[in-house]
Design a protein around this motif. Structure first.
Motif, PDB file in Angstrom:
ATOM      1  N   GLY A  74      11.803 -32.902  -9.748  1.00 20.77           N
ATOM      2  CA  GLY A  74      10.680 -32.186  -9.581  1.00 20.77           C
ATOM      3  C   GLY A  74      10.129 -31.834  -8.179  1.00 20.77           C
ATOM      4  N   ALA A  75       9.110 -31.099  -8.074  1.00 18.69           N
ATOM      5  CA  ALA A  75       8.782 -30.969  -6.667  1.00 18.69           C
ATOM      6  C   ALA A  75       8.227 -32.109  -5.957  1.00 18.69           C
ATOM      7  N   ALA A  76       7.596 -33.086  -6.727  1.00 13.34           N
ATOM      8  CA  ALA A  76       7.052 -34.219  -6.312  1.00 13.34           C
ATOM      9  C   ALA A  76       8.012 -35.053  -5.562  1.00 13.34           C
ATOM     10  N   PHE A  98      -2.977 -29.052  -4.375  1.00 16.96           N
ATOM     11  CA  PHE A  98      -2.339 -30.408  -4.910  1.00 16.96           C
ATOM     12  C   PHE A  98      -2.015 -31.544  -3.734  1.00 16.96           C
ATOM     13  N   ASN A 144      -3.037 -24.650  -6.016  1.00 17.00           N
ATOM     14  CA  ASN A 144      -3.479 -25.479  -7.233  1.00 17.00           C
ATOM     15  C   ASN A 144      -4.636 -26.205  -6.353  1.00 17.00           C
ATOM     16  N   ASP A 168       4.464 -24.614  -1.124  1.00 14.35           N
ATOM     17  CA  ASP A 168       4.637 -25.209  -2.609  1.00 14.35           C
ATOM     18  C   ASP A 168       4.561 -24.072  -3.663  1.00 14.35           C
ATOM     19  N   PHE A 171       3.964 -23.033  -8.909  1.00 16.88           N
ATOM     20  CA  PHE A 171       3.126 -22.052  -9.872  1.00 16.88           C
ATOM     21  C   PHE A 171       3.865 -20.814  -9.713  1.00 16.88           C
ATOM     22  N   SER A 197       9.417 -25.650  -9.094  1.00 15.22           N
ATOM     23  CA  SER A 197       9.485 -26.665 -10.131  1.00 15.22           C
ATOM     24  C   SER A 197       9.658 -25.834 -11.312  1.00 15.22           C
ATOM     25  N   THR A 199       8.811 -27.541 -13.976  1.00 17.43           N
ATOM     26  CA  THR A 199       7.621 -28.321 -14.975  1.00 17.43           C
ATOM     27  C   THR A 199       6.617 -27.397 -15.542  1.00 17.43           C
ATOM     28  N   LYS A 200       6.230 -26.617 -14.730  1.00 21.57           N
ATOM     29  CA  LYS A 200       5.018 -25.702 -15.293  1.00 21.57           C
ATOM     30  C   LYS A 200       5.522 -24.632 -16.331  1.00 21.57           C
ATOM     31  N   ARG A 208      11.542 -33.732 -14.976  1.00 21.70           N
ATOM     32  CA  ARG A 208      11.573 -34.010 -13.661  1.00 21.70           C
ATOM     33  C   ARG A 208      12.660 -33.121 -12.838  1.00 21.70           C
TER      34      ARG A 208
HETATM   35  C1  PLP Z   1       0.951 -27.426  -6.931  1.00 16.52           C
HETATM   36  C2  PLP Z   1       1.791 -28.555  -7.532  1.00 16.52           C
HETATM   37  N1  PLP Z   1       2.919 -28.696  -6.908  1.00 16.52           N
HETATM   38  C3  PLP Z   1       3.808 -29.549  -7.796  1.00 16.52           C
HETATM   39  C4  PLP Z   1       3.722 -30.311  -8.583  1.00 16.52           C
HETATM   40  C5  PLP Z   1       4.563 -31.316  -9.054  1.00 16.52           C
HETATM   41  O1  PLP Z   1       5.566 -30.754  -9.700  1.00 16.52           O
HETATM   42  P1  PLP Z   1       6.791 -31.429 -10.529  1.00 16.52           P
HETATM   43  O2  PLP Z   1       6.393 -31.861 -11.831  1.00 16.52           O
HETATM   44  O3  PLP Z   1       7.842 -30.525 -10.293  1.00 16.52           O
HETATM   45  O4  PLP Z   1       6.927 -32.713  -9.813  1.00 16.52           O
HETATM   46  C6  PLP Z   1       2.372 -29.968  -9.140  1.00 16.52           C
HETATM   47  C7  PLP Z   1       2.005 -30.702 -10.316  1.00 16.52           C
HETATM   48  O5  PLP Z   1       0.912 -30.954 -10.872  1.00 16.52           O
HETATM   49  C8  PLP Z   1       1.302 -29.201  -8.693  1.00 16.52           C
HETATM   50  O6  PLP Z   1       0.521 -28.927  -9.236  1.00 16.52           O
END
Ligand code: PLP
Length: 335
Positions: A74-76, A98, A144, A168, A171, A197, A199-200, A208
């Protein structure tokens, strides 16, 4: 509440049977081809994961070299890697955005300088507001929770010798044609790292999966910070699956769908006399007034509170763009 910087939308829907407009993940199950890729990956979990094929696929997807890609959980995960990459002297986070990059920097022991984009300027990015001595700048695009899509040129104006600019783009898939993305800059840009990412857009927060793009030396440095095998076989399979022509076509369809849902939500909020921030993300930042978040919650509707974002307060909420029939359930509770 725990640390406000570590408050995320998922907490808003953890307890209770609420209509979820707080988490900005494409609704519904992932596409069948992605589900198949995830299931097939189970046959390979007897071996340690090897990111090479997924990274090559992501590189080709963005017109980059494999050495410019690092798969991440994930980006996290990338925020933690970036926080530990160097002994940053002046890390800057452009808010409201974020909050994880800010939290990860603090967790790594850094003092974070914030630059606040203002509602009165439409939350536009002002590259001149970032201190000249900043050696790390983190910005979201589209951002975000504001939803604002910064011009790629404004992001490029943040670049300086000796500075790393992190964009980042979690989105960005939701933006038609990925306008303003810097992921595909040919040859990579010195001092620029782009985070992506799955994820979205693909509705897979539990997998992840993500990756970052940067010059090979930076990607290498970040790889050295990574826990070995931290990106699972399933996550790597998902990355590969989301880089095919079929995925590209479906990504564009999803972007068009989200854009339509957003336009519908914005028009309805406008009609209700609610201030909305113009943007291009699959959610809307709206000034609904203090107390509305709690009132909606009591009525069974979860929207994302915004008082935990530096630069915002409890008069704002972030609302996910959803099909009109879902949005109607929110509107029933707004003035
Ligand atoms: C702007 C932004 N970047 C990164 C993430 C994290 O994403 P990931 O699930 O890929 O870790 C989020 C998750 O809410 C997000 O809103």
């Amino acid at each position: 509440m725990t640390d406000p910087l570590r408050h995320h939308g998922d907490v808003e829907v953890r307890d209770g049977d609420l209509l979820d407009l707080a988490v900005n993940v494409f609704p519904g199950p992932p596409p069948a081809w992605l589900r198949t890729a995830l299931m097939d990956a189970l046959d390979r979990v007897g071996a340690y994961p090897d990111p090479a094929r997924a990274e090559a696929a992501a590189a080709a997807h963005h017109g980059r070299e494999p050495a410019e890609v690092l798969a991440t959980a994930g980006a996290a995960e990338a925020f933690g890697l970036l926080a530990r990459l160097r002994p940053w002297r002046r890390p800057v986070v452009v808010h409201p955005q974020f909050t994880e990059p800010h939290a990860a920097l603090e967790q790594a022991g850094h003092d974070v300088t914030t630059v606040i984009c203002r509602a009165t300027d439409g939350f536009a990015l002002d590259p001149g507001a970032v201190l000249e001595d900043a050696d790390l700048v983190v910005v979201g695009n589209p951002t975000n929770p504001t939803g604002v899509l910064h011009p790629a040129d404004a992001v490029r104006r943040l670049l300086r010798p000796g500075r790393l600019v992190v964009v980042d783009e979690a989105f960005m898939d939701a933006v038609p044609d990925e306008a303003e993305s810097l992921a595909g800059e040919e040859g990579g840009v010195e001092g620029l790292v782009v985070l992506r990412s799955l994820t979205k857009h693909w509705g897979v927060p539990g997998v992840r999966a993500g990756y970052l793009l940067g010059r090979p030396a930076v990607a290498d440095g970040l790889r050295r910070e990574q826990t070995p095998w931290s990106v699972s076989t399933q996550a790597l399979a998902a990355i590969q699956a989301c880089c095919t022509d079929e995925a590209r076509a479906e990504a564009a369809e999803r972007a068009a769908t989200l854009t339509g849902w957003r336009a519908h939500l914005v028009a309805a909020l406008d009609e209700a006399g609610i201030e909305v921030v113009p943007g291009a993300a699959p959610f809307v930042l709206a000034r609904v007034g203090a107390g509305t978040h709690a009132r909606l919650r009591a009525a069974g509707v979860a929207v994302r509170r915004c008082d935990t974002f530096p630069g915002l307060d409890d008069t704002w909420v972030r609302i996910a763009a959803r099909p009109p029939e879902t949005t109607a359930r929110l509107l029933a509770h707004l003035p």
